[in-house]
Design an enzyme around this catalytic site. Sequence first.
Site, PDB file in Angstrom:
ATOM      1  N   ASP A  78       0.739  -1.202  -0.066  1.00 20.24           N
ATOM      2  CA  ASP A  78       0.063   0.066  -0.032  1.00 20.24           C
ATOM      3  C   ASP A  78       1.025   1.224   0.108  1.00 20.24           C
ATOM      4  OD1 ASP A  78       0.668  -0.732   2.740  1.00 20.24           O
ATOM      5  OD2 ASP A  78      -0.961   0.247   3.399  1.00 20.24           O
TER       6      ASP A  78
ATOM      7  N   GLU B  75       9.712 -10.756  -2.073  1.00 20.26           N
ATOM      8  CA  GLU B  75      10.661  -9.509  -2.358  1.00 20.26           C
ATOM      9  C   GLU B  75      12.048 -10.071  -2.369  1.00 20.26           C
ATOM     10  OE1 GLU B  75       6.948  -7.778  -0.440  1.00 20.26           O
ATOM     11  OE2 GLU B  75       8.138  -9.459  -0.315  1.00 20.26           O
TER      12      GLU B  75
ATOM     13  N   HIS C 180       0.299   0.319  10.558  1.00 22.59           N
ATOM     14  CA  HIS C 180       0.718  -1.018  10.193  1.00 22.59           C
ATOM     15  C   HIS C 180       2.023  -0.945   9.347  1.00 22.59           C
ATOM     16  CE1 HIS C 180      -1.302   0.790   6.384  1.00 22.59           C
ATOM     17  NE2 HIS C 180      -0.567  -0.162   5.733  1.00 22.59           N
ATOM     18  N   HIS C 181       2.971  -2.034   9.650  1.00 22.22           N
ATOM     19  CA  HIS C 181       4.062  -2.399   9.003  1.00 22.22           C
ATOM     20  C   HIS C 181       5.336  -1.673   9.961  1.00 22.22           C
ATOM     21  CE1 HIS C 181       2.108  -4.415   5.873  1.00 22.22           C
ATOM     22  NE2 HIS C 181       2.244  -3.416   4.941  1.00 22.22           N
TER      23      HIS C 181
ATOM     24  N   GLY D 159      27.073 -16.558  -2.228  1.00 22.53           N
ATOM     25  CA  GLY D 159      26.825 -17.718  -1.943  1.00 22.53           C
ATOM     26  C   GLY D 159      25.295 -18.117  -1.335  1.00 22.53           C
TER      27      GLY D 159
ATOM     28  N   ASP E 104      18.495 -29.378  -6.533  1.00 26.45           N
ATOM     29  CA  ASP E 104      17.130 -29.649  -6.191  1.00 26.45           C
ATOM     30  C   ASP E 104      16.871 -28.854  -4.679  1.00 26.45           C
ATOM     31  OD1 ASP E 104      19.027 -31.472  -4.825  1.00 26.45           O
ATOM     32  OD2 ASP E 104      17.626 -32.957  -4.656  1.00 26.45           O
TER      33      ASP E 104
ATOM     34  N   ASN F  73      20.073 -34.406  -6.539  1.00 29.95           N
ATOM     35  CA  ASN F  73      21.093 -35.270  -6.016  1.00 29.95           C
ATOM     36  C   ASN F  73      20.472 -35.534  -4.538  1.00 29.95           C
ATOM     37  OD1 ASN F  73      21.768 -32.787  -5.142  1.00 29.95           O
ATOM     38  ND2 ASN F  73      23.735 -32.586  -6.365  1.00 29.95           N
TER      39      ASN F  73
ATOM     40  N   GLY G  69      19.368 -33.706  -2.108  1.00 29.71           N
ATOM     41  CA  GLY G  69      19.587 -32.863  -0.816  1.00 29.71           C
ATOM     42  C   GLY G  69      20.725 -31.852  -1.033  1.00 29.71           C
TER      43      GLY G  69
ATOM     44  N   GLU H 252      26.959 -28.982   1.216  1.00 23.78           N
ATOM     45  CA  GLU H 252      26.887 -29.185   2.798  1.00 23.78           C
ATOM     46  C   GLU H 252      27.289 -30.288   3.179  1.00 23.78           C
ATOM     47  OE1 GLU H 252      26.540 -26.242   3.645  1.00 23.78           O
ATOM     48  OE2 GLU H 252      25.296 -25.439   2.537  1.00 23.78           O
TER      49      GLU H 252
END
Length: 599
Positions: free
Chosen positions: A56, A79, A144-145, A443, A473, A500, A502, A506
């Site tokens: 708004d 966003e 608001h916000h 990253g 994925d 793969n 996952g 990591e």
Amino acid sequence: MADISTTTLKAEVDRLHLEIQALQSKTGSERITVGKYLLERLAQMGVTHIFGLPGDFNLTFLDLIEDHPKIQWVGNCNELNSSYAADGYARVKSNSLGVILTTFGVGELSAINGIAGAFSEMVPVLHIVGVPTTKEHKTRPLLHHTLGDGRYNAYREASAPFVILEENLMNRNTAATQIDNAISECITKARPVYMTLPTDMVYQEISTERLKTPLSHSLPLNDPQMEEYVIDSIFERVQEAEGDVVVLADACVIRHGVRKEVAEFLRETGFPVYATPMGKTAIDESWHRYGGIYVGSLTHPSIKDKVENAKLMISIGLLSTDFNTGNFSYNIPTRRLIELHSSWTKIQYGLYEGIGMKQLLPKLTERLQHFYPVAHKIPVPKFQALVPQEQTHMISHAWFWPRLASFFQPGDVIVTETGTSNFGILDIPLPTGCRLISQVLWGSIGWSVGSALGAALAARERGMNRVILFVGDGSLQLTVQELSPMIKNGLRPIIFVLNNKGYTIERCIHGKNRKYNDISNWDWPALLDVFNDSGKFETGSHVARNKDDISMLLDDKSFNHADKIKIVEVQMGAFDAPKSLERQAAMTGASHRAVAAVN
């Protein structure tokens, strides 16, 4: 050289003209609203798309965007994704900028991660935030916000560390100057800028006079005497090295628009050239003096030997980050290193502030072309991709990336995601005119999907070839919604989803068998149906379960043609990764464990 000097001098004249106009009172000049003035300046700078979401506090400005004849509104799904899209747009749209519009508080905070990434990676993004009225900023009602405590500046302060400039358009008398300053700084410094636009300022009227003077893309002139000294000093170092020089091109060659100057420098001097991961496609990879990617200790031995044993290195736009340098494993002593940057130069241990590479390079080219007879004889390893012969039918990274080399075409825009894709693409030579878009330093997983949206819009406008996205994925699950605006805007990227099972990067760093690195397996080929606005657009979905499936697709002329958006699910092993990623992850994991042990 004369052309660059003339352009820079003209930019200085234009800057002075704008300053004079800011000091003069214009009577009888045509009037324009602040909102329209902002849009006209963006259009002048080549902006044709603005990303974001309605809220708004920005709706009145959105009316102006939607009605603008040259700028198109691109509504994103959130966003964060819109900030990624503006980032990708700016990377492809050279000498322009990406623009995102959000609303006060809830919208702008959601975008901060993407803005921080643009800051980290030096991408010019203007973040416009629709905010409450100038009066409400003074009286601070509990709107608001807000946080409910009257702190209307809290969100601006939250954004401050991730931008080079804040402009708050609170006064119509200074609005034009602030807008011009924001856009100029964003482009010339290649960093994000934050701008607030109160709802009551959008239709405030100001003079059109400043619009007659174009904004500058150029940095201030180098000091002539210091520049001459720097050129003499570099010449002496090259002479001492007997022309045994290698050039290392990095990200700032791309970010600060010196591709042409670097190409001319290499052509005239004959020096061999290599690139870093962040600098991939800064150099035409079909150039016969280009030898591939240097990543410190992770580098192929033939490249490592040539780079590290040269008597002198001239690095251009160097960014010494961990993933860009093989965990800081460069073996280049400072006494053998010259660094050229956007606003400074370093010769061994001497630092020269204010001597930027854009103006320096053409003059340096003239001076160093004397060494061509020696330099062009220095051998350079042939940069090529060899497809390994593997016994298994399972798709491996070691086979997949070299197999793709023949699939890429001149002028392709290739977007790679953090993790396996960023590392897998490094050793694959790309045809002339290709642009690799990646986020090696920041990253943020999922970035590539939103970025591909922005990149595809810019590429279509620039008449470039296909846009090809490689995303894991796990990463795709973060930002998958942006497939919707891709389809809605008639974009036709080819999307390879590396399934793969996952978070492979990591797993390589830590927790190889931990459940927190697992994800749910989606029906990837069905995604385009889900986001296809009740089937209004033509799409294509494929599954590659083995090497034969992939080869059949890559050899299919109809698949190669970017006539519609396509998804290819590429099924790979959960623990398979490019060897360079495995080595980098091992070093990163070891560093983490060493710190943990000390603590």
